[in-house]
Design a protein around this motif. Structure first.
Motif, PDB file in Angstrom:
ATOM      1  N   MET A   1       0.842  -1.200   0.000  1.00  0.00           N
ATOM      2  CA  MET A   1       0.000   0.000   0.000  1.00  0.00           C
ATOM      3  C   MET A   1       0.879   1.251   0.000  1.00  0.00           C
ATOM      4  O   MET A   1       1.976   1.250   0.535  1.00  0.00           O
ATOM      5  N   LEU A   2       0.343   2.297  -0.585  1.00  0.00           N
ATOM      6  CA  LEU A   2       1.094   3.552  -0.710  1.00  0.00           C
ATOM      7  C   LEU A   2       0.374   4.626   0.113  1.00  0.00           C
ATOM      8  O   LEU A   2      -0.822   4.853  -0.063  1.00  0.00           O
ATOM      9  N   GLU A   3       1.120   5.277   1.015  1.00  0.00           N
ATOM     10  CA  GLU A   3       0.496   6.341   1.816  1.00  0.00           C
ATOM     11  C   GLU A   3       0.396   7.621   0.995  1.00  0.00           C
ATOM     12  O   GLU A   3       1.339   8.011   0.318  1.00  0.00           O
ATOM     13  N   MET A   4      -0.761   8.232   1.065  1.00  0.00           N
ATOM     14  CA  MET A   4      -1.026   9.431   0.278  1.00  0.00           C
ATOM     15  C   MET A   4      -1.402  10.573   1.215  1.00  0.00           C
ATOM     16  O   MET A   4      -1.790  10.366   2.357  1.00  0.00           O
ATOM     17  N   LYS A   5      -1.295  11.778   0.688  1.00  0.00           N
ATOM     18  CA  LYS A   5      -1.812  12.946   1.401  1.00  0.00           C
ATOM     19  C   LYS A   5      -2.785  13.660   0.465  1.00  0.00           C
ATOM     20  O   LYS A   5      -2.751  13.422  -0.749  1.00  0.00           O
ATOM     21  N   VAL A   6      -3.617  14.501   1.026  1.00  0.00           N
ATOM     22  CA  VAL A   6      -4.505  15.280   0.167  1.00  0.00           C
ATOM     23  C   VAL A   6      -3.741  16.507  -0.298  1.00  0.00           C
ATOM     24  O   VAL A   6      -3.396  17.371   0.514  1.00  0.00           O
ATOM     25  N   LYS A   7      -3.430  16.536  -1.576  1.00  0.00           N
ATOM     26  CA  LYS A   7      -2.676  17.668  -2.123  1.00  0.00           C
ATOM     27  C   LYS A   7      -3.580  18.883  -2.265  1.00  0.00           C
ATOM     28  O   LYS A   7      -3.206  19.982  -1.892  1.00  0.00           O
ATOM     29  N   THR A   8      -4.758  18.669  -2.796  1.00  0.00           N
ATOM     30  CA  THR A   8      -5.667  19.796  -2.985  1.00  0.00           C
ATOM     31  C   THR A   8      -7.066  19.309  -3.347  1.00  0.00           C
ATOM     32  O   THR A   8      -7.267  18.148  -3.693  1.00  0.00           O
ATOM     33  N   VAL A   9      -8.007  20.218  -3.225  1.00  0.00           N
ATOM     34  CA  VAL A   9      -9.358  19.990  -3.754  1.00  0.00           C
ATOM     35  C   VAL A   9      -9.523  20.961  -4.907  1.00  0.00           C
ATOM     36  O   VAL A   9      -9.352  22.169  -4.734  1.00  0.00           O
ATOM     37  N   GLU A  65     -15.291   9.206  18.710  1.00  0.00           N
ATOM     38  CA  GLU A  65     -14.619   9.549  19.975  1.00  0.00           C
ATOM     39  C   GLU A  65     -15.472   9.146  21.172  1.00  0.00           C
ATOM     40  O   GLU A  65     -14.995   8.513  22.111  1.00  0.00           O
ATOM     41  N   LYS A  66     -16.754   9.535  21.137  1.00  0.00           N
ATOM     42  CA  LYS A  66     -17.651   9.256  22.268  1.00  0.00           C
ATOM     43  C   LYS A  66     -17.817   7.764  22.496  1.00  0.00           C
ATOM     44  O   LYS A  66     -18.035   7.318  23.620  1.00  0.00           O
ATOM     45  N   LEU A  67     -17.751   6.997  21.403  1.00  0.00           N
ATOM     46  CA  LEU A  67     -17.939   5.549  21.519  1.00  0.00           C
ATOM     47  C   LEU A  67     -16.607   4.818  21.714  1.00  0.00           C
ATOM     48  O   LEU A  67     -16.538   3.595  21.639  1.00  0.00           O
ATOM     49  N   GLY A  68     -15.553   5.604  21.957  1.00  0.00           N
ATOM     50  CA  GLY A  68     -14.269   5.008  22.329  1.00  0.00           C
ATOM     51  C   GLY A  68     -13.513   4.369  21.181  1.00  0.00           C
ATOM     52  O   GLY A  68     -12.687   3.481  21.404  1.00  0.00           O
ATOM     53  N   ALA A  69     -13.766   4.833  19.963  1.00  0.00           N
ATOM     54  CA  ALA A  69     -13.062   4.261  18.815  1.00  0.00           C
ATOM     55  C   ALA A  69     -12.077   5.269  18.238  1.00  0.00           C
ATOM     56  O   ALA A  69     -12.315   6.478  18.253  1.00  0.00           O
ATOM     57  N   GLU A  70     -10.991   4.731  17.704  1.00  0.00           N
ATOM     58  CA  GLU A  70      -9.978   5.578  17.086  1.00  0.00           C
ATOM     59  C   GLU A  70      -9.963   5.295  15.586  1.00  0.00           C
ATOM     60  O   GLU A  70     -10.023   4.131  15.181  1.00  0.00           O
ATOM     61  N   VAL A  71      -9.910   6.354  14.789  1.00  0.00           N
ATOM     62  CA  VAL A  71      -9.789   6.156  13.338  1.00  0.00           C
ATOM     63  C   VAL A  71      -8.311   5.891  13.048  1.00  0.00           C
ATOM     64  O   VAL A  71      -7.476   6.781  13.200  1.00  0.00           O
ATOM     65  N   LYS A  72      -7.991   4.650  12.688  1.00  0.00           N
ATOM     66  CA  LYS A  72      -6.585   4.261  12.518  1.00  0.00           C
ATOM     67  C   LYS A  72      -6.052   4.623  11.131  1.00  0.00           C
ATOM     68  O   LYS A  72      -4.939   5.073  10.982  1.00  0.00           O
ATOM     69  N   ALA A 106     -14.339   8.834   3.755  1.00  0.00           N
ATOM     70  CA  ALA A 106     -13.160   8.294   4.436  1.00  0.00           C
ATOM     71  C   ALA A 106     -12.064   9.352   4.538  1.00  0.00           C
ATOM     72  O   ALA A 106     -11.425   9.508   5.585  1.00  0.00           O
ATOM     73  N   ILE A 107     -11.865  10.113   3.459  1.00  0.00           N
ATOM     74  CA  ILE A 107     -10.834  11.156   3.448  1.00  0.00           C
ATOM     75  C   ILE A 107     -11.230  12.307   4.384  1.00  0.00           C
ATOM     76  O   ILE A 107     -10.417  12.796   5.167  1.00  0.00           O
ATOM     77  N   ALA A 108     -12.485  12.725   4.317  1.00  0.00           N
ATOM     78  CA  ALA A 108     -12.961  13.835   5.163  1.00  0.00           C
ATOM     79  C   ALA A 108     -12.809  13.486   6.644  1.00  0.00           C
ATOM     80  O   ALA A 108     -12.446  14.343   7.459  1.00  0.00           O
ATOM     81  N   LEU A 109     -13.067  12.242   6.996  1.00  0.00           N
ATOM     82  CA  LEU A 109     -12.925  11.820   8.391  1.00  0.00           C
ATOM     83  C   LEU A 109     -11.450  11.665   8.758  1.00  0.00           C
ATOM     84  O   LEU A 109     -11.033  12.108   9.847  1.00  0.00           O
ATOM     85  N   ALA A 110     -10.660  11.083   7.872  1.00  0.00           N
ATOM     86  CA  ALA A 110      -9.224  10.891   8.140  1.00  0.00           C
ATOM     87  C   ALA A 110      -8.539  12.230   8.414  1.00  0.00           C
ATOM     88  O   ALA A 110      -7.743  12.348   9.349  1.00  0.00           O
ATOM     89  N   LEU A 111      -8.871  13.257   7.629  1.00  0.00           N
ATOM     90  CA  LEU A 111      -8.258  14.568   7.821  1.00  0.00           C
ATOM     91  C   LEU A 111      -8.598  15.135   9.198  1.00  0.00           C
ATOM     92  O   LEU A 111      -7.763  15.747   9.854  1.00  0.00           O
ATOM     93  N   ARG A 112      -9.837  14.933   9.632  1.00  0.00           N
ATOM     94  CA  ARG A 112     -10.260  15.439  10.945  1.00  0.00           C
ATOM     95  C   ARG A 112      -9.618  14.673  12.103  1.00  0.00           C
ATOM     96  O   ARG A 112      -9.543  15.191  13.212  1.00  0.00           O
ATOM     97  N   CYS A 113      -9.234  13.437  11.848  1.00  0.00           N
ATOM     98  CA  CYS A 113      -8.676  12.585  12.912  1.00  0.00           C
ATOM     99  C   CYS A 113      -7.168  12.420  12.768  1.00  0.00           C
ATOM    100  O   CYS A 113      -6.561  11.659  13.529  1.00  0.00           O
ATOM    101  N   GLU A 114      -6.591  13.107  11.799  1.00  0.00           N
ATOM    102  CA  GLU A 114      -5.159  12.983  11.506  1.00  0.00           C
ATOM    103  C   GLU A 114      -4.759  11.519  11.314  1.00  0.00           C
ATOM    104  O   GLU A 114      -3.716  11.065  11.813  1.00  0.00           O
ATOM    105  N   ALA A 115      -5.597  10.792  10.630  1.00  0.00           N
ATOM    106  CA  ALA A 115      -5.333   9.385  10.320  1.00  0.00           C
ATOM    107  C   ALA A 115      -4.733   9.291   8.920  1.00  0.00           C
ATOM    108  O   ALA A 115      -5.091  10.079   8.038  1.00  0.00           O
ATOM    109  N   PRO A 116      -3.818   8.340   8.703  1.00  0.00           N
ATOM    110  CA  PRO A 116      -3.203   8.229   7.375  1.00  0.00           C
ATOM    111  C   PRO A 116      -4.168   7.702   6.310  1.00  0.00           C
ATOM    112  O   PRO A 116      -5.119   6.993   6.611  1.00  0.00           O
ATOM    113  N   ILE A 117      -3.883   8.103   5.088  1.00  0.00           N
ATOM    114  CA  ILE A 117      -4.689   7.700   3.927  1.00  0.00           C
ATOM    115  C   ILE A 117      -3.794   6.857   3.012  1.00  0.00           C
ATOM    116  O   ILE A 117      -2.705   7.292   2.647  1.00  0.00           O
ATOM    117  N   PHE A 118      -4.247   5.676   2.662  1.00  0.00           N
ATOM    118  CA  PHE A 118      -3.481   4.792   1.784  1.00  0.00           C
ATOM    119  C   PHE A 118      -4.275   4.496   0.516  1.00  0.00           C
ATOM    120  O   PHE A 118      -5.508   4.606   0.507  1.00  0.00           O
TER     121      PHE A 118
END
Lengths: 142, 142
Positions: A1-9, A65-72, A106-118
């Protein structure tokens, strides 16, 4: 898998929106077409803009967060008939949960949780080389 | 508190959208202005339309389910400067969790989870009588 970042919208000339993912060295780019709401949901955390009321993906983060889960992590895992598919990986205690998702959510949530995107290995053939990508002057103004 | 149902999602002539809540006897109506995406997120389950990929509120429901939480109810609890506020009540085991939400998100999720929608007692003064409400011919076609 390749880790990506959001370059732009990017707002395309025909009025549609594209989220441009890039690898860490910005050599490979993967554009994913999204709707206008989805573009805004991704652009807001990217631009660091605060909103007076929680948007839908802010609520989604709160629920995790409230339900005790982390976006990995989030994985853009497949493409079928031009539609990308994603999976959202949550961790709750020792349990790993995988949820089917549109890439935009998935991307919108990952950005808010600082989770990596692959992206999955077989999606690398769908990426563009950096030489083939032209940026407009104000790429993420939407 | 007064239990409400979603009567319709209406497209206003100026291009904006309104979600019309009604009490069970359809005597009192509460219109809440929402954005176009939010209107669609509410209209889809209302019309029983299936979508090929999970929309954002479908993902929100999946996250709740996967994390073992039940959406118990949603309460449109307040209004300040013309903006309505809502709370989402989740139940996880014996624990009750209350989340701050926009009414549109709370309603879109409640419809998907068949959870009841309430308005707070002091919002009853903001409702309209049935005689004051005029329906167009195709109110929830958006």
């Amino acid at each position: 898998m390749l880790e990506m970042k959001v370059k732009t919208v990017a707002l395309i000339k025909d009025g549609s929106f594209s989220v441009l993912l890039a690898d860490q060295e910005e050599k490979n780019f993967l554009p994913i077409m999204v709707g206008p709401f989805e573009a805004q949901a991704i652009a807001l955390p990217l631009q660091g803009k605060a909103v007076p009321r929680p948007m839908t993906h802010d609520l989604l983060r709160s629920v995790c967060e409230k339900l005790g889960a982390e976006v990995k992590k989030t994985v853009i895992c497949d493409i079928t008939d031009g539609t990308f598919y994603a999976e959202l990986y949550l961790k709750k205690g020792d349990e790993e949960l995988i949820l089917d998702s549109r890439p935009s959510d998935a991307i919108a949530l990952a950005l808010r949780c600082e989770a990596p995107i692959f992206i999955g290995p077989h999606l690398i053939e769908f990426t563009y080389d950096s030489e083939d990508i032209v940026f407009s002057e104000r790429p993420d103004e939407i």
